[in-house]
Every structure is written in structure tokens, then in C-alpha cells.
Motif scaffolding. Structure first.
Motif, mmCIF file in Angstrom:
data_model
loop_
_atom_site.group_PDB
_atom_site.id
_atom_site.type_symbol
_atom_site.label_atom_id
_atom_site.label_comp_id
_atom_site.label_asym_id
_atom_site.label_seq_id
_atom_site.Cartn_x
_atom_site.Cartn_y
_atom_site.Cartn_z
ATOM 1 N N ASN A 177 -5.761 0.187 7.440
ATOM 2 C CA ASN A 177 -5.267 -0.220 6.392
ATOM 3 C C ASN A 177 -3.896 0.142 6.061
ATOM 4 O O ASN A 177 -3.580 0.970 5.337
ATOM 5 C CB ASN A 177 -6.183 -0.077 5.040
ATOM 6 N N PRO A 178 -2.907 -0.488 7.047
ATOM 7 C CA PRO A 178 -1.639 0.178 6.636
ATOM 8 C C PRO A 178 -0.824 -0.218 5.269
ATOM 9 O O PRO A 178 0.021 0.296 4.724
ATOM 10 C CB PRO A 178 -0.647 -0.745 7.719
ATOM 11 N N ALA A 179 -1.475 -1.288 4.595
ATOM 12 C CA ALA A 179 -0.936 -1.620 3.164
ATOM 13 C C ALA A 179 -1.395 -0.683 2.195
ATOM 14 O O ALA A 179 -0.839 -0.857 0.989
ATOM 15 C CB ALA A 179 -1.376 -2.999 2.799
ATOM 16 N N SER A 180 -2.132 0.309 2.433
ATOM 17 C CA SER A 180 -2.636 1.376 1.324
ATOM 18 C C SER A 180 -1.546 1.986 0.685
ATOM 19 O O SER A 180 -0.362 2.522 1.307
ATOM 20 C CB SER A 180 -3.353 2.458 1.797
ATOM 21 N N GLU A 181 -1.404 2.092 -0.838
ATOM 22 C CA GLU A 181 -0.311 2.605 -1.457
ATOM 23 C C GLU A 181 -0.621 4.049 -1.903
ATOM 24 O O GLU A 181 -0.085 4.411 -2.523
ATOM 25 C CB GLU A 181 0.160 1.819 -2.708
ATOM 26 N N ASP A 182 -1.570 4.640 -1.293
ATOM 27 C CA ASP A 182 -2.085 6.005 -1.690
ATOM 28 C C ASP A 182 -0.884 6.854 -1.201
ATOM 29 O O ASP A 182 -0.426 6.678 -0.090
ATOM 30 C CB ASP A 182 -3.424 6.365 -0.895
ATOM 31 N N ASP A 183 -0.603 7.849 -2.134
ATOM 32 C CA ASP A 183 0.404 8.721 -1.895
ATOM 33 C C ASP A 183 -0.311 9.988 -1.115
ATOM 34 O O ASP A 183 -1.519 10.015 -0.714
ATOM 35 C CB ASP A 183 1.034 9.368 -3.060
ATOM 36 N N LEU A 184 0.620 10.909 -0.702
ATOM 37 C CA LEU A 184 0.213 12.060 0.131
ATOM 38 C C LEU A 184 -0.864 12.732 -0.409
ATOM 39 O O LEU A 184 -1.719 13.472 0.102
ATOM 40 C CB LEU A 184 1.484 13.002 0.281
ATOM 41 N N ASP A 185 -0.788 13.094 -1.868
ATOM 42 C CA ASP A 185 -1.738 13.611 -2.548
ATOM 43 C C ASP A 185 -3.180 13.057 -2.515
ATOM 44 O O ASP A 185 -3.890 13.665 -2.085
ATOM 45 C CB ASP A 185 -1.433 13.996 -3.867
ATOM 46 N N ALA A 186 -3.329 11.805 -2.633
ATOM 47 C CA ALA A 186 -4.496 11.269 -2.416
ATOM 48 C C ALA A 186 -4.975 11.127 -0.990
ATOM 49 O O ALA A 186 -6.010 11.556 -0.851
ATOM 50 C CB ALA A 186 -4.271 9.651 -2.855
ATOM 51 N N TRP A 187 -4.113 11.364 -0.049
ATOM 52 C CA TRP A 187 -4.467 11.414 1.166
ATOM 53 C C TRP A 187 -4.939 12.729 1.684
ATOM 54 O O TRP A 187 -6.065 13.005 2.320
ATOM 55 C CB TRP A 187 -3.636 10.923 2.389
#
Length: 237
Positions: free
Chosen positions: A150-160
Motif C-alpha cells: 500500500n504505497p499510498a498510505s499516508e501514515d507517518d513514521l510514528d504510526a508505522w
């Protein structure tokens, strides 16, 4: 040398060759997958594959390619992992000429001279950024595989980091240590690689941009140019 053509959507299951392989895309775009990474091979580029390395290959759009198989004894000083190289005019001409030679060419004849030239050109060719290294750490690898999916994910580094069960600092350091890229650069490269594949399938530029998380085609084009060091391959969006 073995020239071949493949229809769009072809997938070669994971396999390996006793010899090293140079997989040259004369038209179209291929993607290759191995345990330690993913590589995109657009027209005018080639993938160096070490001997006995398990890998899979998929085509995006119709593809014409040729393979050169190289004696392991002749490539002992070559990289032990895959790399994508831009094929110079000299290398392309040498590969074309070598394809016209008998499979069992004389090493002291024209075929042998061409093979030596091919080896020299491969050794001189700089690697391109058309590679997506995969970390061995299970947490980081899970993040990478989800981003590829899912390359379109907008999750930031903290979420990952939360999703991986690791701290932001651990994720940041891990990406640098195991891939040589920052998290942001790795994700940008993953998006570019997916964009190149979608463009090769004939998807409209706006559809490609949206599919990899960009709101405009111009933003995607700028990212492609940045990731590829302002030298995008011919199949770029």
C-alpha cells in the motif's frame, strides 16, 4: 544470449540459475524479487543476478528482453547481490552481437572477445537507485512489505513505529542500518518503483499518481526525478 518476449502480466516463479545472469530489458519493464530486495528493470536497463540466487520476475506491459549467462568463475569479483545497471550503447551493441554467435562459441574467437567486453562493461557500469532493499529485522521487514502493498498510505513514521511494535528511534536507526536509506527515502523509492510499474501497464498519469499517494502528477514527476537523480528511465510517468 537468449532473446525472449513476454506478454503483460507474466510471472516467473522463484527459481535460480547455476550461472550468473544479466537480465536486459530491450523494451517494456520487469520487476524482480528476492529475499533481500525488489528491483525494477525498465527499458534500457539490466539486472545483474549472482549465481544460484533465488529470484522471481514479473512483467508490467509487454516485455522484450535477453539474458546473458556468465560462468561463476569469471564473475567472482562481481557483487554478491542483485543490482540494476543502465546499459551503455557499447554494452547493448556487444550483447546484440553476442546473441548472433553460436551458444558454444570459441573463447579465442569473436564470441569470446564479445563476452569479455560484456563482462568489462558490466563491471564498469554504476548501480542505479532502482532497487528497494529489504531489512532482515522482522519488525522493519513487516513495515516494508506493508508499504510495498500500500504505497499510498499516508501514515507517518510514528504510526508505522506503533504498528511495528518499535520506537520511532529504533525504526529510524534500523532503516538506516539495514537499507542505507532513511524511512522517508525508502518510502519515496517504493512509491516510484510502483509508479514505474503502473505506467508501464499503460495507466493514465493521474491514476498512477493517486495510486502511490500523490495528489498531482507534477509532484510524482518531481519525486521520480529526485529518486532517480534527475535521470528517469524512458518508461517513467
Amino acid at each position: 544470449m537468449m532473446p525472449k518476449t513476454y506478454a503483460a502480466g507474466m510471472h516467473l516463479a522463484r527459481h535460480f540459475h547455476p550461472r550468473a545472469q544479466l537480465l536486459y530489458a530491450t523494451a517494456g519493464l520487469m520487476m524482480a524479487f528476492a529475499e533481500d530486495g525488489t528491483w525494477v528493470v525498465p527499458e534500457g536497463h539490466a539486472l545483474w543476478i549472482p549465481p544460484r540466487l533465488p529470484h522471481a520476475v514479473a512483467t508490467h506491459g509487454a516485455v522484450s528482453m535477453c539474458s546473458a549467462y556468465l560462468d561463476p568463475a569469471a564473475v567472482r569479483s562481481f557483487p554478491a547481490s542483485c543490482r540494476v545497471i543502465a546499459v551503455s550503447r557499447l554494452l547493448a551493441s556487444a550483447l546484440t552481437a553476442l546473441a548472433e554467435e553460436p551458444v558454444l562459441y570459441a573463447e579465442d574467437g569473436r564470441g569470446g572477445h564479445l563476452a569479455a567486453l560484456v563482462l568489462d562493461e558490466i563491471g564498469r557500469a554504476p548501480a542505479t537507485p532502482l532497487a528497494l532493499p529489504l531489512p532482515r529485522d522482522a519488525r522493519l521487514r513487516r513495515v516494508c512489505l506493508e508499504l510495498i502493498e500500500n504505497p499510498a498510505s499516508e501514515d507517518d513514521l510514528d504510526a508505522w513505529a506503533d504498528r511495528a511494535g518499535a520506537s520511532r528511534r529504533t525504526l529510524t536507526r534500523g532503516f538506516r542500518a539495514e537499507t542505507g536509506l532513511s524511512f522517508g527515502d525508502w518510502r519515496a523509492r517504493a512509491r516510484v518503483i510502483r509508479a514505474l510499474a503502473l505506467a508501464a501497464e499503460g495507466r493514465p498519469p493521474r491514476v498512477v499518481a493517486a495510486a502511490v499517494g500523490y495528489r498531482s502528477v507534477q509532484t510524482l514527476r518531481l519525486t521520480v526525478a529526485r529518486v532517480l537523480d534527475a535521470h528517469p528511465p524512458r518508461s517513467a510517468t
